[in-house]
Design a protein around this motif. Structure first.
Motif, short mmCIF file in Angstrom:
data_model
loop_
_atom_site.label_atom_id
_atom_site.label_comp_id
_atom_site.label_asym_id
_atom_site.label_seq_id
_atom_site.Cartn_x
_atom_site.Cartn_y
_atom_site.Cartn_z
N MET A 1 5.74 -15.50 -17.80
CA MET A 1 6.85 -14.91 -17.05
C MET A 1 6.39 -14.61 -15.64
O MET A 1 5.20 -14.49 -15.37
N CYS A 2 7.33 -14.49 -14.74
CA CYS A 2 7.02 -14.24 -13.34
C CYS A 2 6.45 -12.85 -13.17
O CYS A 2 7.01 -11.89 -13.69
N PRO A 3 5.35 -12.67 -12.47
CA PRO A 3 4.76 -11.35 -12.26
C PRO A 3 5.71 -10.44 -11.52
O PRO A 3 6.38 -10.85 -10.58
N GLU A 4 5.74 -9.20 -11.95
CA GLU A 4 6.59 -8.22 -11.29
C GLU A 4 5.90 -7.68 -10.04
O GLU A 4 4.68 -7.75 -9.89
N LYS A 5 6.74 -7.11 -9.16
CA LYS A 5 6.21 -6.49 -7.95
C LYS A 5 5.35 -5.28 -8.33
O LYS A 5 5.70 -4.50 -9.19
N LEU A 6 4.21 -5.15 -7.68
CA LEU A 6 3.31 -4.03 -7.93
C LEU A 6 3.81 -2.78 -7.24
O LEU A 6 4.60 -2.84 -6.29
N VAL A 7 3.32 -1.64 -7.68
CA VAL A 7 3.72 -0.38 -7.08
C VAL A 7 3.23 -0.29 -5.64
O VAL A 7 3.93 0.17 -4.76
N LYS A 8 1.97 -0.78 -5.38
CA LYS A 8 1.40 -0.74 -4.02
C LYS A 8 0.95 -2.14 -3.63
O LYS A 8 -0.22 -2.49 -3.68
N PRO A 9 1.89 -3.00 -3.27
CA PRO A 9 1.53 -4.36 -2.89
C PRO A 9 0.88 -4.39 -1.51
O PRO A 9 0.95 -3.42 -0.77
N GLN B 1 10.62 -13.44 -1.49
CA GLN B 1 9.76 -14.52 -1.01
C GLN B 1 8.39 -14.46 -1.68
O GLN B 1 7.84 -15.49 -2.10
N ILE B 2 7.86 -13.26 -1.78
CA ILE B 2 6.54 -13.09 -2.38
C ILE B 2 6.58 -13.42 -3.86
O ILE B 2 5.68 -14.07 -4.40
N ARG B 3 7.67 -12.99 -4.54
CA ARG B 3 7.78 -13.21 -5.97
C ARG B 3 7.85 -14.71 -6.29
O ARG B 3 7.23 -15.19 -7.23
N TRP C 1 1.01 -18.42 -10.02
CA TRP C 1 0.75 -17.98 -11.40
C TRP C 1 0.76 -19.16 -12.36
O TRP C 1 -0.03 -19.22 -13.30
N GLU C 2 1.63 -20.14 -12.09
CA GLU C 2 1.69 -21.33 -12.93
C GLU C 2 0.39 -22.13 -12.87
O GLU C 2 -0.01 -22.78 -13.83
N LYS C 3 -0.31 -22.06 -11.69
CA LYS C 3 -1.57 -22.79 -11.51
C LYS C 3 -2.76 -22.00 -12.05
O LYS C 3 -3.74 -22.58 -12.50
N GLU D 1 -1.88 -7.91 -9.74
CA GLU D 1 -2.20 -7.47 -8.36
C GLU D 1 -2.84 -8.61 -7.57
O GLU D 1 -2.48 -8.86 -6.41
N GLU D 2 -3.80 -9.32 -8.20
CA GLU D 2 -4.46 -10.44 -7.53
C GLU D 2 -3.45 -11.54 -7.22
O GLU D 2 -3.50 -12.15 -6.15
N ASN D 3 -2.53 -11.77 -8.13
CA ASN D 3 -1.52 -12.81 -7.94
C ASN D 3 -0.59 -12.47 -6.79
O ASN D 3 -0.25 -13.33 -5.97
N TRP D 4 -0.18 -11.20 -6.72
CA TRP D 4 0.74 -10.76 -5.65
C TRP D 4 0.06 -10.88 -4.28
O TRP D 4 0.63 -11.41 -3.33
#
Length: 398
Positions: free
Chosen positions: A1-9, A18-20, A27-29, A36-39
């Protein structure tokens, strides 16, 4: 599933959407990254794309991506010539500006030297208070010293970098980029009898703390000049080739990487001087005082060390090939190997034990037999024999 937005991006100017989207693509790769690392990786990727977007647009506009072979060559021939002309013009314009700036700097230095000489002449010819007749603590001497030290500092320009980058400065020394104007100032002071071979109190102008780095004293005649100072004088990387320092007092002088090719240092006092990496090729060190001098990696090829005193001198990696060691006092010399000794001329005539300097300016061993035993010991060390014997023909002909 698509990562959700972090509390402190990571802070960015992109929208969350755009970021999501970009985060999902990444994330697919790589599904092993934390949210957090993905965001943060998505934000970085978008930043890179924004940087390259204008260039990509130009690439697409030229149509190069759709062309092949000869079409690309034709396109480049029409585009590259104007581009090359533009950048070529910019390059030569920059070079021209640099050259003009350099010429302006050289003119400024010439004016500094001219002004200095004129000021000093005025002091020397002053009818009321001539500099040469002034008393020890007279104001005129203080002014003359201040003008001298200030001018020497102003002449440093971009060359005054040896404390920051020794390697670059040693390269400058090899290339011969020295400051001849400084040498002219010292020559002027000497010929005007303002510096001389005498105790410091008798000198009109003291060079104490003077910085003469990169000075060029090529063929300067400074016989008997007193450069003895309380705080070490710096002649770092100076060009002193052929300079005459007969009986000069250079105790504790900083002569690191100095060019002393064929310099006359006959009876010069170089006690505790720093001569590391100095170029002493064919230098005259006849009866020179080199006690505790630092000769680390110094080039003493064919140097005349006849009757020189090297007690306590550091000779680590010093190059002594074909140097004249006749009657040289090597007693107490540090880091001196048999291999170095045998690469020199007349090493069997050198002194290796305690000795005394007699009235004929020669070292006489206190125990001749002990000195001979040391010579025999060196001779028997066959592993130290040089593969190429030193060329002593020059010394034999003298």
């Amino acid at each position: 599933m698509c990562p959700e937005k972090l509390v402190k991006p990571t802070k960015s100017s992109f929208t969350d959407e755009q970021i999501r989207v970009k985060a999902y693509q990444l994330w697919e790769k790589n599904k092993e990254q934390s949210p957090e690392e993905n965001w943060n990786a998505a934000v970085e990727a978008l930043e890179r794309e924004r940087f390259w977007r204008p260039l990509i647009s130009v690439w697409r506009w030229t149509g190069i991506g759709e062309k092949k072979g000869w079409d690309i060559i034709q396109l480049l021939s029409t585009v590259s010539i104007p581009v090359l002309l533009f950048f070529g013009t910019q390059y030569f314009s920059t070079k021209s500006n640099e050259q003009q700036q350099k010429i302006a700097e050289e003119k400024q230095k010439d004016e500094l030297l001219k002004t200095y000489i004129n000021d000093m002449k005025a002091s020397l010819l002053d009818k009321d208070h001539p500099l040469k007749k002034s008393k020890e603590n007279h104001e005129s001497r203080s002014i003359a010293r201040t003008i001298t030290l200030t001018t020497l500092t102003q002449l440093n320009s971009e060359q005054y970098q040896y404390q920051q980058n020794i390697e670059q400065d040693q390269q400058k020394a090899k290339e011969g980029n020295y400051n001849r104007r400084k040498g002219l100032i010292i020559q002027f002071l000497f010929e005007s009898d303002l510096i001389k071979f005498a105790p410091k109190v008798d000198s009109i102008i003291s060079l104490n703390t003077a910085d003469l780095a990169f000075s060029d004293f090529y063929k300067a005649i400074l016989e008997g000049t007193n450069l003895e100072v309380d705080s070490i004088i710096s002649l770092n990387t100076a060009d002193l080739a052929f300079a005459d320092f007969y009986k000069a007092k250079l105790e504790s002088a900083n002569l690191e990487s100095v060019n002393l090719y064929s310099a006359n240092l006959y009876s010069a006092n170089l006690e505790s001087a720093n001569l590391s990496s100095a170029y002493l090729y064919s230098a005259i060190l006849y009866s020179a005082k080199l006690e505790s001098a630092n000769l680390y990696s110094a080039n003493l090829y064919s140097a005349n060390l006849y009757s020189a005193n090297l007690y306590g001198a550091n000779l680590y990696s010093a190059y002594l090939y074909s140097a004249n060691l006749y009657n040289a006092s090597l007693y107490g010399a540090k880091n001196l190997t048999n291999k170095q000794i045998k690469s020199a001329c007349f090493w069997e005539k050198a002194i290796y034990t305690k000795s005394e300097f007699d009235e004929t300016m020669r070292w006489i061993p206190k125990d001749p037999k002990a000195n001979q035993r040391k010579i025999d010991e060196i001779r028997q060390d066959k592993a130290s024999d040089p593969s190429i014997p030193p060329d002593c023909s020059y010394w034999n002909s003298r």
